[in-house]
Design a protein around this motif. Structure first.
Motif, PDB file in Angstrom:
ATOM      1  N   VAL A 129     -15.274 -11.397   2.513  1.00 14.83           N
ATOM      2  CA  VAL A 129     -13.660 -11.636   2.359  1.00 14.83           C
ATOM      3  C   VAL A 129     -13.227 -11.808   1.227  1.00 14.83           C
ATOM      4  O   VAL A 129     -12.001 -11.319   0.795  1.00 14.83           O
ATOM      5  N   LEU A 130     -13.961 -12.471   0.250  1.00 12.03           N
ATOM      6  CA  LEU A 130     -13.423 -12.399  -1.148  1.00 12.03           C
ATOM      7  C   LEU A 130     -13.208 -11.082  -1.693  1.00 12.03           C
ATOM      8  O   LEU A 130     -12.356 -11.056  -2.669  1.00 12.03           O
ATOM      9  N   LEU A 131     -14.167 -10.244  -1.521  1.00 12.09           N
ATOM     10  CA  LEU A 131     -14.087  -8.705  -2.021  1.00 12.09           C
ATOM     11  C   LEU A 131     -12.570  -8.259  -1.467  1.00 12.09           C
ATOM     12  O   LEU A 131     -12.019  -7.671  -2.256  1.00 12.09           O
ATOM     13  N   GLY A 132     -12.527  -8.351  -0.184  1.00 15.13           N
ATOM     14  CA  GLY A 132     -11.127  -7.902   0.356  1.00 15.13           C
ATOM     15  C   GLY A 132     -10.079  -8.443  -0.160  1.00 15.13           C
ATOM     16  O   GLY A 132      -8.883  -7.827  -0.432  1.00 15.13           O
ATOM     17  N   TRP A 133     -10.034  -9.808  -0.504  1.00 17.47           N
ATOM     18  CA  TRP A 133      -8.853 -10.504  -1.297  1.00 17.47           C
ATOM     19  C   TRP A 133      -8.692  -9.926  -2.764  1.00 17.47           C
ATOM     20  O   TRP A 133      -7.596  -9.460  -2.990  1.00 17.47           O
ATOM     21  N   THR A 134      -9.739  -9.715  -3.490  1.00 22.07           N
ATOM     22  CA  THR A 134      -9.702  -8.991  -4.739  1.00 22.07           C
ATOM     23  C   THR A 134      -9.222  -7.720  -4.627  1.00 22.07           C
ATOM     24  O   THR A 134      -8.326  -7.224  -5.631  1.00 22.07           O
ATOM     25  N   LEU A 135      -9.515  -6.902  -3.899  1.00 26.57           N
ATOM     26  CA  LEU A 135      -8.960  -5.350  -3.729  1.00 26.57           C
ATOM     27  C   LEU A 135      -7.689  -5.223  -3.184  1.00 26.57           C
ATOM     28  O   LEU A 135      -7.145  -4.376  -3.679  1.00 26.57           O
ATOM     29  N   HIS A 136      -7.169  -6.259  -2.563  1.00 30.17           N
ATOM     30  CA  HIS A 136      -5.795  -6.348  -2.117  1.00 30.17           C
ATOM     31  C   HIS A 136      -4.907  -7.010  -3.155  1.00 30.17           C
ATOM     32  O   HIS A 136      -3.563  -6.885  -2.702  1.00 30.17           O
ATOM     33  N   TYR A 137      -5.310  -7.578  -4.124  1.00 26.60           N
ATOM     34  CA  TYR A 137      -4.395  -8.284  -4.778  1.00 26.60           C
ATOM     35  C   TYR A 137      -4.460  -7.866  -6.220  1.00 26.60           C
ATOM     36  O   TYR A 137      -3.432  -7.561  -6.891  1.00 26.60           O
ATOM     37  N   PHE A 138      -5.637  -7.838  -6.898  1.00 30.65           N
ATOM     38  CA  PHE A 138      -5.547  -7.441  -8.311  1.00 30.65           C
ATOM     39  C   PHE A 138      -5.044  -6.052  -8.704  1.00 30.65           C
ATOM     40  O   PHE A 138      -4.496  -5.721  -9.772  1.00 30.65           O
ATOM     41  N   PRO A 139      -5.161  -5.048  -7.791  1.00 31.06           N
ATOM     42  CA  PRO A 139      -4.466  -3.795  -8.106  1.00 31.06           C
ATOM     43  C   PRO A 139      -2.801  -3.849  -8.656  1.00 31.06           C
ATOM     44  O   PRO A 139      -2.473  -3.095  -9.272  1.00 31.06           O
ATOM     45  N   PHE A 140      -2.321  -5.000  -8.052  1.00 25.21           N
ATOM     46  CA  PHE A 140      -0.857  -4.965  -8.177  1.00 25.21           C
ATOM     47  C   PHE A 140      -0.571  -5.136  -9.700  1.00 25.21           C
ATOM     48  O   PHE A 140       0.646  -5.050 -10.067  1.00 25.21           O
ATOM     49  N   PHE A 141      -1.223  -5.819 -10.489  1.00 25.85           N
ATOM     50  CA  PHE A 141      -1.369  -6.076 -11.974  1.00 25.85           C
ATOM     51  C   PHE A 141      -1.390  -4.840 -12.593  1.00 25.85           C
ATOM     52  O   PHE A 141      -0.670  -4.804 -13.745  1.00 25.85           O
ATOM     53  N   LEU A 142      -1.739  -3.567 -12.243  1.00 21.95           N
ATOM     54  CA  LEU A 142      -1.746  -2.314 -12.696  1.00 21.95           C
ATOM     55  C   LEU A 142      -0.738  -1.487 -12.415  1.00 21.95           C
ATOM     56  O   LEU A 142      -0.110  -0.427 -12.835  1.00 21.95           O
ATOM     57  N   MET A 143       0.356  -2.118 -11.344  1.00 22.72           N
ATOM     58  CA  MET A 143       1.356  -1.122 -10.829  1.00 22.72           C
ATOM     59  C   MET A 143       2.747  -1.510 -11.783  1.00 22.72           C
ATOM     60  O   MET A 143       3.022  -2.286 -12.333  1.00 22.72           O
ATOM     61  N   GLY A 144       3.377  -0.241 -11.685  1.00 27.53           N
ATOM     62  CA  GLY A 144       4.671  -0.471 -12.772  1.00 27.53           C
ATOM     63  C   GLY A 144       6.055  -0.367 -11.795  1.00 27.53           C
ATOM     64  O   GLY A 144       7.085  -0.502 -12.242  1.00 27.53           O
ATOM     65  N   ARG A 145       5.732  -0.344 -10.686  1.00 24.29           N
ATOM     66  CA  ARG A 145       6.694  -0.138  -9.344  1.00 24.29           C
ATOM     67  C   ARG A 145       7.310  -1.546  -9.394  1.00 24.29           C
ATOM     68  O   ARG A 145       6.734  -2.574  -9.758  1.00 24.29           O
ATOM     69  N   VAL A 146       8.689  -1.533  -8.769  1.00 22.15           N
ATOM     70  CA  VAL A 146       9.143  -2.861  -8.240  1.00 22.15           C
ATOM     71  C   VAL A 146       8.227  -3.753  -7.268  1.00 22.15           C
ATOM     72  O   VAL A 146       7.710  -3.178  -6.483  1.00 22.15           O
ATOM     73  N   LEU A 147       7.967  -4.912  -7.204  1.00 21.54           N
ATOM     74  CA  LEU A 147       6.952  -5.940  -6.418  1.00 21.54           C
ATOM     75  C   LEU A 147       7.827  -6.902  -5.703  1.00 21.54           C
ATOM     76  O   LEU A 147       8.733  -7.463  -6.342  1.00 21.54           O
ATOM     77  N   TYR A 148       7.242  -7.213  -4.761  1.00 24.56           N
ATOM     78  CA  TYR A 148       8.033  -8.356  -3.790  1.00 24.56           C
ATOM     79  C   TYR A 148       6.878  -9.363  -3.194  1.00 24.56           C
ATOM     80  O   TYR A 148       5.681  -8.796  -3.340  1.00 24.56           O
ATOM     81  N   PHE A 149       7.458 -10.426  -2.871  1.00 22.00           N
ATOM     82  CA  PHE A 149       6.606 -11.504  -2.556  1.00 22.00           C
ATOM     83  C   PHE A 149       5.727 -11.031  -1.276  1.00 22.00           C
ATOM     84  O   PHE A 149       4.644 -11.233  -1.329  1.00 22.00           O
ATOM     85  N   HIS A 150       6.142 -10.236  -0.359  1.00 22.49           N
ATOM     86  CA  HIS A 150       5.486  -9.657   0.782  1.00 22.49           C
ATOM     87  C   HIS A 150       4.355  -8.967   0.648  1.00 22.49           C
ATOM     88  O   HIS A 150       3.373  -8.455   1.322  1.00 22.49           O
ATOM     89  N   HIS A 151       4.185  -8.383  -0.745  1.00 20.06           N
ATOM     90  CA  HIS A 151       3.136  -7.505  -1.151  1.00 20.06           C
ATOM     91  C   HIS A 151       1.770  -8.272  -1.031  1.00 20.06           C
ATOM     92  O   HIS A 151       0.731  -7.521  -0.983  1.00 20.06           O
ATOM     93  N   TYR A 152       1.818  -9.676  -1.187  1.00 19.22           N
ATOM     94  CA  TYR A 152       0.495 -10.324  -1.304  1.00 19.22           C
ATOM     95  C   TYR A 152       0.063 -10.677   0.201  1.00 19.22           C
ATOM     96  O   TYR A 152      -1.028 -11.080   0.301  1.00 19.22           O
ATOM     97  N   PHE A 153       0.764 -10.261   1.290  1.00 18.95           N
ATOM     98  CA  PHE A 153       0.556 -10.643   2.677  1.00 18.95           C
ATOM     99  C   PHE A 153      -1.032 -10.137   3.120  1.00 18.95           C
ATOM    100  O   PHE A 153      -1.496 -10.987   3.640  1.00 18.95           O
ATOM    101  N   PRO A 154      -1.320  -8.954   2.791  1.00 16.82           N
ATOM    102  CA  PRO A 154      -2.600  -8.664   3.202  1.00 16.82           C
ATOM    103  C   PRO A 154      -3.648  -9.265   2.239  1.00 16.82           C
ATOM    104  O   PRO A 154      -4.703  -9.765   2.959  1.00 16.82           O
ATOM    105  N   ALA A 155      -3.511  -9.630   1.187  1.00 20.79           N
ATOM    106  CA  ALA A 155      -4.373 -10.380   0.352  1.00 20.79           C
ATOM    107  C   ALA A 155      -4.579 -11.795   0.986  1.00 20.79           C
ATOM    108  O   ALA A 155      -5.508 -12.511   0.839  1.00 20.79           O
TER     109      ALA A 155
END
Length: 603
Positions: A496-522
């Protein structure tokens, strides 16, 4: 001396028994320990008990489902207007029901499910049984949906042509029923006098476009804007003409003259009669690139309107084929190459994409074009069926366009966005509806108890998991029950921790606009980790305090405390989700003032 009497041990019990030494004695002792463990272990539940337990689980499931319906449908009719992404989801579900092709920046599965729900039940969705299927579907469907739920991967084009065809290549569009390229016949070779559209080969750039609006003061020369536009439009039409004459090549008295690799040409905008033009003024957004404008009156301009047309990797003199030839436009005076930076212009540019003339002559897709539409009544037509790509080709292109479109999303003016580090700490929410104290306001914020408990649980898991892992690595002998719970914590929690990591940390590499709800899967994964961690820790506490009369109640009491704390936090903050009216929380008179635990919560 007479033998001892009373409650003492017999002489035979005081002496070691013959034949019970060494391994036999050890086996006997092992059997005694096993018998004692069996005697102390709880009895296996009878069939009736297991059946009662199963009924209890089904009753609990029904209760949770009913509560979920109640919380989701309560005041669902407020506010009486569309909020946030509601403007997209119903429309896109309808596109699928009607088999209408459209472009979206997200994978299709989520909106396909919305379409399926609409088809089966008139847009009435059973959210909880979907959610129940989530653990089964997550491994297979994660890459196929938007965050948090979630197009293009319309892998096989539907029957009707919808919005967004221009995002895709000309060959892709030839597969779309209803598109002007589907089953079309057009002249094969480009000739002077033809009316054409010119499409950039980089995905999601679009068509060379101009309109009557001028560049604003201070942005290069105040001449007509030239952009790229992703949709079909009359302002995408250009007439290809010779550079040194204004005569009409479509005059029946003139023979057909084909455009060839290396020719010097002029592109005249059909709607405004201004020529494609460049000069040494700097481009509006890209430094060291030159501005591209529309210039002249009725096709009459100057030498800065002249371009040399080149076919990539072809010899001079070759004809230019519609759709298939990859061409570049070299500005004759400055030597720069016509291209698009892909940058979105401000509102004065109608948020279309910037066109520049780059002095860097390296071949990139940004500066390579093809002719798509081609109208010339003096030329015979050929069928475009031969250009239709295969299924793997359109599947790959649809995903590449989706990825590029998603990465190109930028925040609009005065739009509230967030950063990934905000999300786990519940730093800031998102306004769904309403801004002023007279508005009906809906504010998206995580349940503070859940969010901060999840954050604490991640830290506790890393600490406890590390301690257990080191102890097991060093060969520590743990009691059977502790070892079993440790394996649950390490394996289940680790996944489960691996799932959280894969759904959260890639957003630090993104240049697009980000919103709070992008965290919901993580967040779902961190919530599952919280459940595993505290269930395990409470069971370990109950085991360690087994001699205490109330030890069995530790686990139940702990779980109930977590659930009640979560429920009470939901009760406190439920006006955020169901809607608020009246003074803002910054006002001490507001009923929400006491709940503004962080200054960054701007409800």
């Amino acid at each position: 001396m007479p033998p001892a009497t009373g409650g003492g041990l017999a002489e035979s019990e005081l002496r070691p028994r013959r034949g019970r030494c060494g391994p036999q004695a050890a086996r006997a002792a092992g059997r005694d320990v096993a018998a004692e463990a069996v005697a102390r272990s709880p009895k296996r539940p009878a069939w009736g008990s297991r059946r009662f337990e199963a009924v209890g689980w089904w009753a609990l499931l029904a209760l949770v489902t009913l509560l979920s319906f109640a919380t989701r449908f309560h005041r669902l009719d407020e506010p009486p207007h569309i909020c946030w992404d509601e403007t997209h989801f119903g429309k896109m579900g309808s596109y699928y029901i009607n088999r209408t092709f459209f472009f979206d920046v997200h994978p299709p599965l989520g909106k396909m499910l919305i379409g399926l729900a609409g088809y089966l039940s008139g847009y009435d969705v059973l959210c909880i049984p979907w959610l129940l299927a989530g653990p089964l579907c997550l491994p297979h469907c994660t890459g196929s949906v938007q965050v948090p739920l979630g197009s293009t991967a319309h892998s096989c084009p539907p029957h009707l042509c919808g919005p967004g065809d221009g995002f895709f290549s000309s060959a892709f569009q030839a597969r779309l029923s209803g598109n002007n390229l589907h089953n079309a016949s057009i002249p094969e070779h480009l000739a002077y006098g033809s009316v054409i559209t010119v499409k950039n080969l980089r995905m999601a750039i679009g068509y060379l476009h101009s309109h009557r609006h001028l560049y604003p003061e201070g942005i290069g020369a105040r001449q007509q804007q030239v952009t790229t536009y992703l949709h079909k439009d009359y302002n995408n039409l250009w007439i290809i003409k010779k550079h040194n004459t204004n005569s009409d090549p479509l005059d029946p008295s003139f023979p057909v003259e084909f455009v060839r690799h290396g020719d010097i040409i002029r592109l005249e905008h059909k709607e405004t009669s201004r020529n494609l033009h460049s000069h040494y003024h700097e481009a509006p957004m890209t430094r060291k690139h030159y501005q591209v404008t529309g210039y002249g009156i009725n096709g009459t301009g100057d030498s800065n309107d002249f371009w040399r047309i080149e076919v990539v990797n072809r010899k001079f003199g070759n004809r230019i084929k519609v759709l298939r030839s990859r061409i570049r436009f070299i500005h004759l005076v400055t030597g720069c190459v016509l291209g698009s930076s892909g940058k979105v212009l401000p509102k004065w540019g109608w948020e279309q994409l910037e066109v520049t003339c780059t002095p860097y002559l390296k071949e990139t897709l940004n500066s390579i074009w093809n002719v798509e539409d081609h109208i010339n009544p003096k030329l015979p037509n050929i069928s475009l069926d031969v250009l239709q790509p295969s299924f793997p080709e359109i599947l790959l292109e649809s995903h590449m366009v989706m990825i590029r479109g998603n990465s190109g999303l930028k925040p609009k003016d005065n739009e509230f966005t967030s950063k990934p580090w905000h999300w786990p700490i519940n730093y800031q929410g998102l306004r769904f509806s309403g801004v002023n104290d007279t508005d009906f306001r809906v504010y998206l914020l995580g349940n503070p108890v859940v969010w901060w408990l999840n954050l604490l649980s991640i830290a506790l898991y890393l600490l406890s998991g590390s301690i257990i892992a080191v102890a097991m690595q060093r060969g520590a002998r743990l009691p059977a029950e502790v070892a079993g719970l440790s394996q649950v914590l390490l394996r289940g929690g680790g996944q489960v921790l691996l799932g959280w990591t894969l759904h959260y940390f890639p957003f630090f590499l993104m240049g697009r606009v980000l919103y709070f709800h992008h965290y919901f899967p993580a967040m779902l994964f961190s919530s599952m980790l919280t459940g595993i961690l505290w269930d395990t820790l409470l069971r370990l506490c109950a085991w360690g305090l087994a001699s205490w009369p109330l030890a069995r109640g530790i686990h139940v009491a702990g779980i109930l405390s977590l659930l009640l704390g979560t429920a009470y936090s939901f009760y406190l903050f439920h006006p955020l989700a169901y809607g608020m009216v009246g003074p803002l929380a910054q006002d001490p008179q507001s009923p929400m003032a006491g709940l503004r635990w962080l200054d960054s919560w701007d409800f």
